[in-house]
Design an enzyme around this catalytic site. Sequence first.
Site, mmCIF file in Angstrom:
data_model
loop_
_atom_site.group_PDB
_atom_site.id
_atom_site.type_symbol
_atom_site.label_atom_id
_atom_site.label_comp_id
_atom_site.label_asym_id
_atom_site.label_seq_id
_atom_site.Cartn_x
_atom_site.Cartn_y
_atom_site.Cartn_z
ATOM 1 N N ASP A 148 47.072 44.514 40.473
ATOM 2 C CA ASP A 148 45.904 43.638 40.426
ATOM 3 C C ASP A 148 45.685 42.835 41.695
ATOM 4 O O ASP A 148 45.003 41.827 41.696
ATOM 5 C CB ASP A 148 45.984 42.702 39.219
ATOM 6 N N GLU B 232 43.442 32.363 43.456
ATOM 7 C CA GLU B 232 42.114 32.936 43.305
ATOM 8 C C GLU B 232 41.190 32.028 42.503
ATOM 9 O O GLU B 232 41.627 31.349 41.578
ATOM 10 C CB GLU B 232 42.219 34.283 42.573
#
Lengths: 355, 355
Positions: B237, B66
């Site tokens: 998450d 990410e």
Amino acid sequence: MSLSKPGPMSLVPFVSVENMMRIVVERGVERTLVELADYIEEDFRRWPQFDKTPRIAAHSPDGVIELMPTSDGRSYGFKYVNGHPKNVRSGRQTVTAFGVLSDVDTGYPVLLTEMTILTALRTAATSALVAKYLAPKGAKVMAMIGNGAQSEFQCLAFKAICGIDTVRLFDIDVKATEKAVRNLQGKGLNVVACKSGEEAMEGAQIITTCTADKQFATILSDNMVGPGVHINAIGGDCPGKTELHRDILLRSDIFVEYPEQTRIEGEIQQLPEDHPVTEIWQVMTGVAAGRTSDKQITLFDSVGFATEDFSALRYLNAVLKEHQGQQMLDMLADPDDPRDLFGMIERYGKAAEAL
Amino acid sequence: MSLSKPGPMSLVPFVSVENMMRIVVERGVERTLVELADYIEEDFRRWPQFDKTPRIAAHSPDGVIELMPTSDGRSYGFKYVNGHPKNVRSGRQTVTAFGVLSDVDTGYPVLLTEMTILTALRTAATSALVAKYLAPKGAKVMAMIGNGAQSEFQCLAFKAICGIDTVRLFDIDVKATEKAVRNLQGKGLNVVACKSGEEAMEGAQIITTCTADKQFATILSDNMVGPGVHINAIGGDCPGKTELHRDILLRSDIFVEYPEQTRIEGEIQQLPEDHPVTEIWQVMTGVAAGRTSDKQITLFDSVGFATEDFSALRYLNAVLKEHQGQQMLDMLADPDDPRDLFGMIERYGKAAEAL
């Protein structure tokens, strides 16, 4: 754990600016451009394998900072790049960049590199690669409008990859042209400094525009462009920044990297959303036609796409073992037990105390 | 230009893993957590000033990579972070990270740093900061479910920031619990190793869940959670990864960082898109209520947001002058004339030849 030796998994090779210069010098600029173009072409030809997204841009009054990620499922790459035209006034680069290549299976970076120089090389290699498909056969003369940091790389890429023998240079700043003329001496090109865009375009089959203003500017107006040429438009690469008069676009067949990004950033932001464009990977794979007639104006509306940086990172990673000088950066925590990050810090503290 | 000395504008300070450990050891873990929480709170309180976007995720079968950018208009920060639960098997970290802080006016990076350790610190600091607003008054006992790399940081953050005096640890892997117990000895906490999640929760006013499986897992089931507690849910998450039974969510008042991202990644991906949640910055600024009764279950559905990393980068940059050891990386090309990138390489080549 020794105080001075990071664990083996913590180290990421880093290619500094100096190391990059050494690699380019050792390999030669033209050879580097040719090899880089091969990697870029290889990746364009397997376009559907890539995760693609328009770059993520943070705009500010004076410029933009962008992240350009992509992945082919095995490797992941991203580039950080800024564009700040006013930087030149403070002695800084308009465009600086760095990038990272990672292993998708572990998420671990395998390479960190400067990409200011590498971006200049990959941009030129991409332009010439695309022109190989689109420029009129036997093109020998290129007009180079805008003689900034990118211009010499463009000229040499078109020489090495497309067989150009003459470049006609123009910049509104005559010092930029003088610099480019100086740098291109003895490189096997006829280099002609011109006093206007019109003069630069005399006899040119290829027109490259690469200027840096962050605003709508008309570098090429409609009457300057005759039939049959290939236009390589580099400079229009963010919202509100274009170089070509809209009428030229309407007379051209337009080729782009990734339409989703080019519609936001390229010359075609001047056109309706549904104006037809051809994706360049489809020309390379034979799915779509490139140049089909002598009279046609082909336009590569280039904004730079993440896969080109990915190709550049992949290329650099491949040639790295032939060139020395990378630093190993202690960038990733590597505790003895991966779950014991806290204990690693504690043990470091105790070892430091004992010294 | 000398061969060995990069220009002054080419250099970017780099905080290595070792340098980060030294900073944390010199400053002390708890002090670092407290100071970091102040920076994070300061940035949450000026939330509307930030450019915000959900992080850009590249998912693969074994994990995710990410990029998390944000900017307050003066500085720009981003973090690269991976999440690969299987990495532990090959001795790697589940989560590694590095990040960059830049100057918005020039686009130039001013700091490159490891962020594996820094992320562990900022995640714990954020959890405890939020609990300061949401946990029942006078809470002294925390259950810590999941005793991996994040757990000790969580325990110390809740001690230093919320006044917790007892932690009750549980992990399905007893070795993880043993490691955490060992690391927390002599830190001023009562540390209780427990044989089940239920046992860990006995008498706890705060429940922290932090497990790493990349799948829907039910770490907490509904009957385990009594009224009045605060749940700090860290582990859920990414898409498909949650820790809490849906029924717990329905009994809780839910607080989030950035709803646009949490709806994709957090526990609330189990709920309809319009299920009400409260943004934590609104609690911190007094715009929205936090805990309003003793019976209420408050849930911080934490996924980690870019502003927290921005705060961490800003904090590190501020304390850096008090701690030695950063390397200066030759990362940005700095030619004498900013438009003469090509000439810089040429001159480098000539200087190298002359040696």
